[in-house]
Enzyme design. Sequence first.
Site, PDB file in Angstrom:
ATOM      1  N   LYS A   1       0.838  -1.206   0.000  1.00  0.00           N
ATOM      2  CA  LYS A   1       0.000   0.000   0.000  1.00  0.00           C
ATOM      3  C   LYS A   1       0.874   1.258   0.000  1.00  0.00           C
ATOM      4  CE  LYS A   1      -3.731  -2.305   2.508  1.00  0.00           C
ATOM      5  NZ  LYS A   1      -4.368  -2.514   3.811  1.00  0.00           N
TER       6      LYS A   1
ATOM      7  N   GLN B   1      -3.746  -1.105   9.918  1.00  0.00           N
ATOM      8  CA  GLN B   1      -3.722  -2.430   9.278  1.00  0.00           C
ATOM      9  C   GLN B   1      -4.342  -3.466  10.224  1.00  0.00           C
ATOM     10  OE1 GLN B   1      -2.805  -3.149   6.106  1.00  0.00           O
ATOM     11  NE2 GLN B   1      -3.444  -5.258   6.483  1.00  0.00           N
TER      12      GLN B   1
ATOM     13  N   ASP C   1     -10.330   3.768   5.033  1.00  0.00           N
ATOM     14  CA  ASP C   1     -10.775   2.372   4.892  1.00  0.00           C
ATOM     15  C   ASP C   1     -12.303   2.280   4.902  1.00  0.00           C
ATOM     16  OD1 ASP C   1      -8.796   0.519   4.394  1.00  0.00           O
ATOM     17  OD2 ASP C   1      -8.105   0.492   6.484  1.00  0.00           O
TER      18      ASP C   1
END
Length: 281
Positions: free
Chosen positions: A50, A94, A117
């Site tokens: 990412k 994460q 997210d």
Amino acid sequence: MTAVVINGKQMAADIIAELKSKIKQLPTPPVLAVIQVGDDEASTIYVKHKQKAATEVGISTCFYGFAKDCSQKELLDLIHTLNKDPEVSGILVQLPLPEQLNEQEILDSIDYKKDVDGFHPYNVGLLQNGYKKALLAATPKGIMHILDTVSPDLSGKHALVLGCSVIVGKPTAMLLLQRGCTVTLAHDKTVNLSELTKQADILVVACGCPEMVKGSWIKDGAIVIDVGINRLNGRLCGDVEFTAACNKASYITPVPGGVGPLTVAMLLENTFEAYKAQNNL
Ligand code: NAD
């Protein structure tokens, strides 16, 4: 029928190229804060991937690594600092987090405007209400991009979403409903699953069970989106028996190279959107 294999890598590359040229025109680069707890191998690979993709597109990244045994307070303190920092456009934690941490409290503490997210309850609520400005979870957003590309009019189609997680299944079902699909949301308590899949014009599978969906379960001409990422006898595979499914489906995503690249592209797009909203652009 021989399915068209959807090239997720190419679709993602197209989104990224467009994003790159848009980001070039911004007065300052968007900044993505990436938080990782512990050193789980898969998480480390995802995080590096990412960050690399963000850098390529012109988004700056700041990495915050925590020890596996870090406290809830340490994480919350950092997130509160990042929330207040006007330079930071997006915050990514994460997942999964170690067991001692309260994952939901940590995700809820992220400013919803920086929630790239799309997991914050406020963004989930905006999605539920069909509000266009919501930051959408990256994987469902990527799935919808694929579906909109191969089948511009989804209305009236029967969509079956197999797996109802907060990060994939539920938001995907909601987005399909908003496109006018008749949606069935199935899970590990669903009975006669193969009877349901046989009725689906669109089949989205996100359950994390290697090759669970057999080719014979698929309706002729269905569009099959395989979200699963599994290892089976050392090789990567999805939740759908790929070769057999190709004989039934009209379109199908491969694993790897299907939904995964779109997820990363949509995370970057969300960071760009968050930057624009925060800067009234
Ligand atoms: P999850 O474990 O949170 O949820 C799994 C869902 O599948 C649950 O609703 C469960 O009821 C259902 N399920 C499990 N076993 C089942 C069975 N035998 N029959 C019917 N339903 C069953 O998983 P998740 O986080 O949504 O991830 C699902 C899969 O998608 C995993 O393989 C994950 O690695 C992958 N994934 C891929 C991407 C990507 O970008 N490609 C992103 C997120 C997740």
